[in-house]
Design an enzyme around this catalytic site. Structure first.
Site, mmCIF file in Angstrom:
data_model
loop_
_atom_site.group_PDB
_atom_site.id
_atom_site.type_symbol
_atom_site.label_atom_id
_atom_site.label_comp_id
_atom_site.label_asym_id
_atom_site.label_seq_id
_atom_site.Cartn_x
_atom_site.Cartn_y
_atom_site.Cartn_z
ATOM 1 N N CYS A 126 3.174 -4.534 6.754
ATOM 2 C CA CYS A 126 2.467 -3.547 7.762
ATOM 3 C C CYS A 126 2.605 -2.300 7.333
ATOM 4 O O CYS A 126 3.286 -1.625 8.035
ATOM 5 C CB CYS A 126 2.950 -3.831 9.164
ATOM 6 S SG CYS A 126 2.978 -5.517 9.701
ATOM 7 N N ARG A 179 6.593 -1.145 -7.015
ATOM 8 C CA ARG A 179 6.220 -0.141 -8.030
ATOM 9 C C ARG A 179 5.026 0.448 -7.645
ATOM 10 O O ARG A 179 5.022 1.710 -7.756
ATOM 11 C CB ARG A 179 6.321 -0.593 -9.594
ATOM 12 C CG ARG A 179 7.639 -0.759 -9.930
ATOM 13 C CD ARG A 179 7.535 -0.992 -11.662
ATOM 14 N NE ARG A 179 7.236 0.096 -12.290
ATOM 15 C CZ ARG A 179 5.818 0.148 -12.659
ATOM 16 N NH1 ARG A 179 4.843 -0.696 -12.442
ATOM 17 N NH2 ARG A 179 5.564 1.279 -13.251
#
Ligand SMILES: *Cc1c(COP(=O)(O)O)cnc(C)c1O
Length: 433
Positions: free
Chosen positions: A359, A328
């Site tokens: 990453c 979210r």
């Protein structure tokens, strides 16, 4: 209201310490409160008691089988957006005859499956789809009960990715064309029963006004369609917003009582009070399709602090949950309150970014926020993670899906096992040469 609060210095879900769960089950782990889910459902159900109504839980918000079972036992209907969700509802003991099927891209397989299970209504999003459903129903010798989704062109005043009721959004049939759509369907499609009218203007609405505006705009059409085609229901969609900030305090009766009428967040009572007068005189069955309202504040994501990394510009708290577990913040700029499980640690705050191991620079849960100054091995809870949390989790970076836990009173149980590496790789093994 929710059931997460500090109890003797330790954050608890109902009567279960979250530190205990973290120690026994590891992290990242979602924890849901059964009492909060039922409480939310019952609140809305009773707020609408003046209307002939049904609460159809929007499965996509949190589709764990045990959550669905809890709601099925309570008598809830279900709003689904795929045949996979219908399959889940059936497995969980829900009644397909209480299911409504939304979504702009239903496939043949999905329509067949839903027809075979005689769902309550297909909520149709275009005339092309209606025609397709009519053909398939004909082949199967069935009559499909449908509602057409009207796009009322109302601004829901929410994040642009979860706004659905403006004419530039892909959802529904434009307000101007909806009556023609029904006329067309009535004249041309013999395997269709015009059963209702549907709308859904968006998600996480914190103001009641857009709901009222949409209901007032569309109610006269519902009345007309009832007179002309004898439709049975009007679904006003979901979208009731929850309190993300302050999530912890909002679980507290004293906090609610301390808020003035104007400042009080949107409640089921206010929502029902404002829409009931317009809807009652229609004499139609009224459906609501809440997802976030039922599950959102009923869940937290537990995560462990792995490292504190002090940079030139910032302090980072690196935790073991990432955007693959809870997307979210990255997807919607969503806000989650963050608290230490150990209340003592809340007293020592530090301005930091809480970031995951993925990453991606977007892999953060907060930036430049005062949070508890945890050390490696301590735990945070990310609040209001019960809706659009686990259901959006992925295996990005080959990370297993997190554990899910349901708390009921003094007990907890694992309702989804942590996904292991072998579970992730299984479907690929045959491809190896
Ligand atoms: C997503 C959705 C809902 C639920 O929205 P919430 O904001 O979670 O209440 C209801 N109806 C439809 C058609 C949806 O797509």
């Amino acid at each position: 209201m929710h059931h997460f609060k500090y109890n003797n210095g330790s954050l608890a879900c109902e009567n279960v310490s979250l530190e205990t769960i973290a120690a026994e089950q590891g992290t990242p782990t979602y924890v849901y409160s059964g009492a909060t889910i039922l409480n939310n459902y019952r609140n809305l159900d009773s707020a609408l008691s003046e209307l002939d109504h049904e609460v159809a839980y929007a499965v996509k918000a949190n589709s764990n089988l045990s959550i669905l079972q809890l709601l099925a036992k309570e008598g809830a209907g279900f709003d689904i957006v795929s045949a996979g969700e219908l399959y889940r509802v059936i497995k969980a003991g829900g009644d397909p005859k209480k299911c409504t099927f939304a979504g702009v891209g239903k496939t043949r397989e999905e329509i067949e499956f839903a027809l075979q299970h005689e769902i309550y209504s297909f909520n149709v999003e275009s005339l092309e789809e209606l025609s397709f459903i009519n053909d398939i129903a004909g082949e199967l010798n069935k009559v499909a009960q449908v509602a057409i989704r009207v796009n009322p062109n109302v601004d829901a005043k929410t994040h642009k990715y979860i706004s659905t009721g403006k004419s530039e959004n892909k959802f529904g049939v434009d307000f101007e064309f909806i009556e023609d759509a029904y006329k067309n369907a009535h004249t041309n499609f013999k395997n269709i029963k015009l059963h209702g009218l549907q709308m859904h203007i968006g998600s996480q609405l914190t103001d009641v006004k857009p709901f009222v505006e949409a209901v007032e705009k569309v109610a006269p059409i519902a009345q007309k369609l009832k007179d002309l085609y004898n439709i049975e229901f009007f679904s006003i969609g979901g979208g009731i917003g929850i309190v993300y900030d302050p999530a912890l305090e909002s679980g507290d009766q004293a906090w609610w009582d301390s808020q003035s009428e104007d400042e009080r967040p949107l409640t089921a009572e206010l929502y029902a009070q404002k829409v009931t007068p317009v809807l009652k005189k229609l004499g139609l069955k009224i459906l609501v399709e809440p997802g976030r309202y039922i599950a959102g504040n009923a869940g937290v994501l537990l995560t462990k602090c792995l490292y504190e990394k002090k940079g030139n510009a910032k302090t980072f708290k690196v935790v073991d949950a990432g955007m693959n577990d809870l997307i979210r913040p990255a997807l919607y700029e969503g806000f989650h309150e963050i608290h230490a499980l150990n209340e003592d640690l809340e007293k020592d705050a530090i301005n930091a970014d809480v970031v995951g191991p993925i990453c991606e620079t977007g892999d953060f849960f907060c930036q430049n926020r005062d949070v508890a100054n945890l050390q490696a091995g301590d735990h945070y809870a990310l609040f209001s993670a019960g809706a659009y949390g686990f259901v959006m989790a992925s295996n990005y970076n080959t990370r297993g899906l997190p554990t899910e836990i349901l708390v009921t009173g003094d007990d907890y149980k694992v309702i989804r096992k942590r996904q292991l590496w072998d579970d992730i790789l299984e479907a690929e093994l045959e491809g190896l040469s």
